[in-house]
Design a protein around this motif. Structure first.
Motif, mmCIF file in Angstrom:
data_model
loop_
_atom_site.group_PDB
_atom_site.id
_atom_site.type_symbol
_atom_site.label_atom_id
_atom_site.label_comp_id
_atom_site.label_asym_id
_atom_site.label_seq_id
_atom_site.Cartn_x
_atom_site.Cartn_y
_atom_site.Cartn_z
ATOM 1 N N SER A 275 -38.611 72.963 -7.172
ATOM 2 C CA SER A 275 -38.632 71.495 -6.602
ATOM 3 C C SER A 275 -39.558 70.666 -7.660
ATOM 4 C CB SER A 275 -39.316 71.633 -5.384
ATOM 5 O OG SER A 275 -40.750 71.898 -5.432
ATOM 6 N N ALA A 276 -39.299 69.226 -7.215
ATOM 7 C CA ALA A 276 -40.241 68.363 -8.237
ATOM 8 C C ALA A 276 -41.480 68.678 -7.819
ATOM 9 C CB ALA A 276 -39.852 66.930 -7.664
ATOM 10 N N GLU A 277 -42.020 69.139 -6.827
ATOM 11 C CA GLU A 277 -43.420 69.567 -6.445
ATOM 12 C C GLU A 277 -43.895 70.785 -7.274
ATOM 13 O OE1 GLU A 277 -41.230 69.016 -3.828
ATOM 14 O OE2 GLU A 277 -41.967 66.863 -3.569
ATOM 15 N N ASP A 278 -43.036 71.779 -7.166
ATOM 16 C CA ASP A 278 -43.255 73.067 -8.045
ATOM 17 C C ASP A 278 -43.397 72.737 -9.638
ATOM 18 O OD1 ASP A 278 -43.032 74.547 -5.605
ATOM 19 O OD2 ASP A 278 -40.637 74.836 -6.091
ATOM 20 N N TYR A 279 -42.533 71.709 -9.989
ATOM 21 C CA TYR A 279 -42.573 71.395 -11.416
ATOM 22 C C TYR A 279 -43.927 70.703 -11.832
ATOM 23 C CZ TYR A 279 -41.957 68.878 -15.727
ATOM 24 O OH TYR A 279 -42.066 68.091 -17.101
ATOM 25 N N GLU A 280 -44.376 69.927 -11.092
ATOM 26 C CA GLU A 280 -45.679 69.324 -11.122
ATOM 27 C C GLU A 280 -46.675 70.084 -11.032
ATOM 28 O OE1 GLU A 280 -46.374 66.208 -12.217
ATOM 29 O OE2 GLU A 280 -43.815 65.719 -12.387
ATOM 30 N N GLU A 281 -46.670 71.077 -10.317
ATOM 31 C CA GLU A 281 -47.613 72.240 -9.900
ATOM 32 C C GLU A 281 -47.781 73.113 -11.380
ATOM 33 O OE1 GLU A 281 -49.066 75.840 -7.210
ATOM 34 O OE2 GLU A 281 -47.652 74.228 -6.320
ATOM 35 N N LEU A 282 -46.558 73.285 -11.895
ATOM 36 C CA LEU A 282 -46.501 74.028 -12.945
ATOM 37 C C LEU A 282 -47.075 73.477 -14.202
ATOM 38 C CD1 LEU A 282 -42.984 75.878 -12.430
ATOM 39 C CD2 LEU A 282 -45.444 77.042 -12.711
ATOM 40 N N LYS A 283 -46.831 72.193 -14.283
ATOM 41 C CA LYS A 283 -47.260 71.208 -15.389
ATOM 42 C C LYS A 283 -48.916 71.199 -15.219
ATOM 43 C CE LYS A 283 -46.478 66.653 -17.076
ATOM 44 N NZ LYS A 283 -45.931 65.241 -16.864
ATOM 45 N N ARG A 284 -49.431 71.007 -14.089
ATOM 46 C CA ARG A 284 -50.840 71.169 -14.104
ATOM 47 C C ARG A 284 -51.228 72.227 -14.403
ATOM 48 N NH1 ARG A 284 -49.637 68.137 -9.549
ATOM 49 N NH2 ARG A 284 -49.907 69.826 -8.164
ATOM 50 N N PHE A 285 -50.608 73.579 -14.012
ATOM 51 C CA PHE A 285 -51.041 74.770 -14.397
ATOM 52 C C PHE A 285 -51.023 74.992 -16.025
ATOM 53 C CE2 PHE A 285 -49.855 79.382 -15.266
ATOM 54 C CZ PHE A 285 -51.204 79.793 -14.930
#
Length: 124
Positions: free
Chosen positions: A108-118
């Motif tokens: 999801s977009a939220e998963d993507y953003e979390e991965l980006k922060r990681f």
């Protein structure tokens, strides 16, 4: 290299990992029962023996009982399996895996953003 395990063997490894990396036979049977698995004693013992033979578990006697300890962490196993998957299906190109996850709407977009922060935190 960490050996591949069957789905049933992985079920047992997850129980050991969830127990902090160790579990006694009785604990394993109790967790299987909670999960609705009605495996026979001989089946479980055979699977545990295979995991010992594959180098994922070691066994030790505590009195008359066996305790099983993970020799490979869950993170190590997951990392090895991820490398194998990317190598087999995507010729080592992890971008292909990520593209599949996005196109298949498994990321999801939220998963993507979390991965980006990681990713960004890991670079610091």
């Amino acid at each position: 290299m960490i050996q591949q395990v069957s789905d049933s063997e992985l079920e047992l490894m997850k129980i050991v990992w969830a127990g902090g990396g160790t579990a006694r036979y009785a604990q394993i049977m109790e967790e299987l029962e909670k999960a609705g698995k009605t495996w026979q004693k001989n089946t479980v013992i055979t699977l545990l023996s295979r995991l010992v033979d594959k180098g994922l578990l070691r066994t030790s006697k505590i009195g008359r009982r066996n305790e099983y300890a993970a020799l490979v962490s869950q993170g190590e196993y997951q990392a090895q399996q991820a490398r194998t998957l990317v190598g087999k299906l995507y010729a080592g190109d992890a971008r292909g895996l990520v593209a599949t996850l996005i196109q298949g709407e498994m990321l999801s977009a939220e998963d993507y953003e979390e991965l980006k922060r990681f990713w960004e935190d890991g670079k610091k």
